[in-house]
Scaffold this motif. Sequence first.
Motif, short mmCIF file in Angstrom:
data_model
loop_
_atom_site.label_atom_id
_atom_site.label_comp_id
_atom_site.label_asym_id
_atom_site.label_seq_id
_atom_site.Cartn_x
_atom_site.Cartn_y
_atom_site.Cartn_z
N MET A 89 0.82 -1.19 0.00
CA MET A 89 0.00 0.00 0.00
C MET A 89 0.87 1.26 0.00
N LEU A 90 1.91 1.23 0.81
CA LEU A 90 2.81 2.37 0.85
C LEU A 90 3.47 2.58 -0.51
N PHE A 91 3.76 1.47 -1.19
CA PHE A 91 4.36 1.56 -2.52
C PHE A 91 3.43 2.31 -3.48
N LEU A 92 2.13 2.02 -3.40
CA LEU A 92 1.18 2.71 -4.27
C LEU A 92 1.09 4.20 -3.96
N VAL A 93 1.15 4.55 -2.69
CA VAL A 93 1.12 5.96 -2.32
C VAL A 93 2.33 6.69 -2.88
N VAL A 94 3.50 6.06 -2.75
CA VAL A 94 4.72 6.67 -3.28
C VAL A 94 4.65 6.77 -4.80
N ALA A 95 4.14 5.71 -5.44
CA ALA A 95 4.02 5.72 -6.90
C ALA A 95 3.07 6.83 -7.35
N LEU A 96 1.96 7.00 -6.67
CA LEU A 96 1.03 8.07 -7.04
C LEU A 96 1.64 9.45 -6.79
N PHE A 97 2.40 9.59 -5.73
CA PHE A 97 3.07 10.86 -5.46
C PHE A 97 4.07 11.19 -6.57
N LEU A 98 4.87 10.18 -6.96
CA LEU A 98 5.83 10.41 -8.03
C LEU A 98 5.14 10.68 -9.36
N PHE A 99 4.03 9.99 -9.59
CA PHE A 99 3.26 10.22 -10.81
C PHE A 99 2.74 11.66 -10.85
N ALA A 134 7.26 4.91 -20.96
CA ALA A 134 7.96 4.12 -19.94
C ALA A 134 7.03 3.77 -18.79
N ILE A 135 6.21 4.72 -18.37
CA ILE A 135 5.26 4.45 -17.28
C ILE A 135 4.23 3.42 -17.72
N ALA A 136 3.72 3.55 -18.95
CA ALA A 136 2.73 2.60 -19.45
C ALA A 136 3.33 1.19 -19.55
N ALA A 137 4.58 1.09 -19.98
CA ALA A 137 5.23 -0.23 -20.06
C ALA A 137 5.40 -0.83 -18.68
N TRP A 138 5.80 -0.01 -17.71
CA TRP A 138 5.96 -0.50 -16.34
C TRP A 138 4.62 -0.99 -15.79
N LEU A 139 3.56 -0.25 -16.04
CA LEU A 139 2.24 -0.66 -15.56
C LEU A 139 1.78 -1.95 -16.24
N ARG A 175 2.38 -9.44 -14.20
CA ARG A 175 2.92 -10.17 -13.05
C ARG A 175 1.84 -10.42 -12.01
N GLU A 176 1.02 -9.43 -11.73
CA GLU A 176 -0.04 -9.60 -10.74
C GLU A 176 -1.09 -10.62 -11.20
N ARG A 177 -1.41 -10.62 -12.48
CA ARG A 177 -2.38 -11.59 -12.99
C ARG A 177 -1.83 -13.00 -12.90
N ARG A 178 -0.53 -13.16 -13.16
CA ARG A 178 0.08 -14.49 -13.04
C ARG A 178 0.04 -14.96 -11.59
N LYS A 179 0.36 -14.06 -10.66
CA LYS A 179 0.32 -14.42 -9.25
C LYS A 179 -1.09 -14.79 -8.82
#
Length: 57
Positions: A1-11, A32-37, A43-47
């Motif tokens: 969750m913290l990772f998402l907050v940081v990602a949104l802040f950087l975005f 680059a952002i679209a490729a990362w997403l 990866r999340e769908r595989r998990k």
Amino acid sequence: MLFLVVALFLFGALIGTAAHLPVPVTVVAGIAIAAWLLIFLTRERRKAGSTTKGAGR
């Protein structure tokens, strides 16, 4: 969750900076952002797929 907050802040910081960057740099950063997403999504769908297969047993 913290990772998402940081990602949104950087975005948000990137969106603010996009107004001051040349258009080609903004487009490359967007790609680059679209490729990362997309990589993150696959990866999340595989998990999720691998954990639900064994849950029914």
